[in-house]
Design an enzyme around this catalytic site. Structure first.
Site, PDB file in Angstrom:
ATOM      1  N   ASP A  29       0.857  -1.185   0.000  1.00  0.00           N
ATOM      2  CA  ASP A  29       0.000   0.000   0.000  1.00  0.00           C
ATOM      3  C   ASP A  29       0.904   1.250   0.000  1.00  0.00           C
ATOM      4  O   ASP A  29       1.907   1.294   0.715  1.00  0.00           O
ATOM      5  CB  ASP A  29      -0.897  -0.015   1.248  1.00  0.00           C
ATOM      6  CG  ASP A  29      -2.051   0.965   1.150  1.00  0.00           C
ATOM      7  OD1 ASP A  29      -3.206   0.514   1.114  1.00  0.00           O
ATOM      8  OD2 ASP A  29      -1.791   2.189   1.109  1.00  0.00           O
ATOM      9  N   GLY A  92     -16.151   2.870   3.780  1.00  0.00           N
ATOM     10  CA  GLY A  92     -14.803   3.440   3.776  1.00  0.00           C
ATOM     11  C   GLY A  92     -13.977   3.081   2.550  1.00  0.00           C
ATOM     12  O   GLY A  92     -12.774   3.341   2.512  1.00  0.00           O
ATOM     13  N   GLN A  93     -14.621   2.498   1.534  1.00  0.00           N
ATOM     14  CA  GLN A  93     -13.860   2.111   0.338  1.00  0.00           C
ATOM     15  C   GLN A  93     -13.516   3.342  -0.497  1.00  0.00           C
ATOM     16  O   GLN A  93     -14.372   4.201  -0.734  1.00  0.00           O
ATOM     17  CB  GLN A  93     -14.689   1.122  -0.499  1.00  0.00           C
ATOM     18  CG  GLN A  93     -13.911   0.517  -1.659  1.00  0.00           C
ATOM     19  CD  GLN A  93     -14.677  -0.597  -2.369  1.00  0.00           C
ATOM     20  OE1 GLN A  93     -15.783  -0.966  -1.969  1.00  0.00           O
ATOM     21  NE2 GLN A  93     -14.076  -1.136  -3.414  1.00  0.00           N
ATOM     22  N   HIS A  99     -10.302  -5.429  -3.091  1.00  0.00           N
ATOM     23  CA  HIS A  99      -8.980  -5.708  -2.523  1.00  0.00           C
ATOM     24  C   HIS A  99      -9.119  -6.035  -1.045  1.00  0.00           C
ATOM     25  O   HIS A  99     -10.037  -5.567  -0.383  1.00  0.00           O
ATOM     26  CB  HIS A  99      -8.024  -4.520  -2.714  1.00  0.00           C
ATOM     27  CG  HIS A  99      -8.566  -3.225  -2.204  1.00  0.00           C
ATOM     28  ND1 HIS A  99      -9.481  -2.468  -2.910  1.00  0.00           N
ATOM     29  CD2 HIS A  99      -8.330  -2.538  -1.057  1.00  0.00           C
ATOM     30  CE1 HIS A  99      -9.784  -1.384  -2.215  1.00  0.00           C
ATOM     31  NE2 HIS A  99      -9.101  -1.402  -1.076  1.00  0.00           N
TER      32      HIS A  99
HETATM   33  P1  AMP Z   1      -9.788   1.282   0.517  1.00  0.00           P
HETATM   34  O1  AMP Z   1     -10.414   1.460  -0.845  1.00  0.00           O
HETATM   35  O2  AMP Z   1     -10.274   2.272   1.525  1.00  0.00           O
HETATM   36  O3  AMP Z   1      -9.907  -0.126   1.041  1.00  0.00           O
HETATM   37  O4  AMP Z   1      -8.247   1.567   0.414  1.00  0.00           O
HETATM   38  C1  AMP Z   1      -7.558   1.768  -0.777  1.00  0.00           C
HETATM   39  C2  AMP Z   1      -6.097   1.689  -0.462  1.00  0.00           C
HETATM   40  O5  AMP Z   1      -5.378   1.748  -1.671  1.00  0.00           O
HETATM   41  C3  AMP Z   1      -5.562   2.817   0.436  1.00  0.00           C
HETATM   42  O6  AMP Z   1      -4.988   2.246   1.616  1.00  0.00           O
HETATM   43  C4  AMP Z   1      -4.526   3.516  -0.436  1.00  0.00           C
HETATM   44  O7  AMP Z   1      -3.406   3.956   0.288  1.00  0.00           O
HETATM   45  C5  AMP Z   1      -4.170   2.435  -1.430  1.00  0.00           C
HETATM   46  N1  AMP Z   1      -3.701   2.899  -2.731  1.00  0.00           N
HETATM   47  C6  AMP Z   1      -4.296   3.814  -3.540  1.00  0.00           C
HETATM   48  N2  AMP Z   1      -3.583   3.968  -4.689  1.00  0.00           N
HETATM   49  C7  AMP Z   1      -2.517   3.124  -4.591  1.00  0.00           C
HETATM   50  C8  AMP Z   1      -1.415   2.815  -5.439  1.00  0.00           C
HETATM   51  N3  AMP Z   1      -1.246   3.404  -6.632  1.00  0.00           N
HETATM   52  N4  AMP Z   1      -0.521   1.885  -5.013  1.00  0.00           N
HETATM   53  C9  AMP Z   1      -0.667   1.286  -3.817  1.00  0.00           C
HETATM   54  N5  AMP Z   1      -1.685   1.530  -2.973  1.00  0.00           N
HETATM   55  C10 AMP Z   1      -2.601   2.434  -3.341  1.00  0.00           C
END
Ligand code: AMP
Length: 107
Positions: A29, A92-93, A99
């Site tokens: 992440d 919270g997505q 993922h």
């Molecule tokens: P969530 O949708 O809330 O479950 O979390 C999305 C996660 O994706 C967050 O923790 C971000 O820090 C992570 N994220 C977003 N863009 C990238 C990226 N390009 N590479 C790695 N992690 C990412």
């Protein structure tokens, strides 16, 4: 598909990849919330976990996702870990490509 995780899957965006097989990739992440914070991402674009159908096919895909999360945690040598899934905006997505967050500390 103009989706950040689809672009990572296709290699169009850089990532710190730790695992890949025919169905999944896992990478660090960019904003880690634990000493080890990896995202396990199916290559197939599905927006959110609740979009998997309540069928045997959906069960197979959910099983494969969590099986891969366990496999990645094992590869990373995590003795214990937290799996987290945000489902939908109200859950919270932020990135709308399924993922699982794998969070823990090594050793
Ligand atoms: P969530 O949708 O809330 O479950 O979390 C999305 C996660 O994706 C967050 O923790 C971000 O820090 C992570 N994220 C977003 N863009 C990238 C990226 N390009 N590479 C790695 N992690 C990412």
């Amino acid at each position: 598909m103009d989706c950040v995780f689809c672009r990572i899957v296709r290699g169009e965006l850089p990532s710190r990849k730790v695992y890949e097989d025919e169905g999944f990739v896992a990478f660090h992440d960019i904003r880690p919330k634990a000493p080890v914070h990896v995202l396990v991402v199916p290559k197939e674009h599905v927006e959110k976990l609740s979009d998997y159908p309540d069928t045997e096919e959906g069960e197979r895909k959910l099983g494969a996702l969590f099986r891969t999360a366990n496999r990645v945690a094992r590869l990373l040598g995590l003795p214990g870990y937290k799996l987290q899934v945000h489902v939908g905006e109200k859950g919270g997505q932020e990135v709308f490509h399924v993922h699982v967050h794998v969070m823990g500390s090594p050793g």
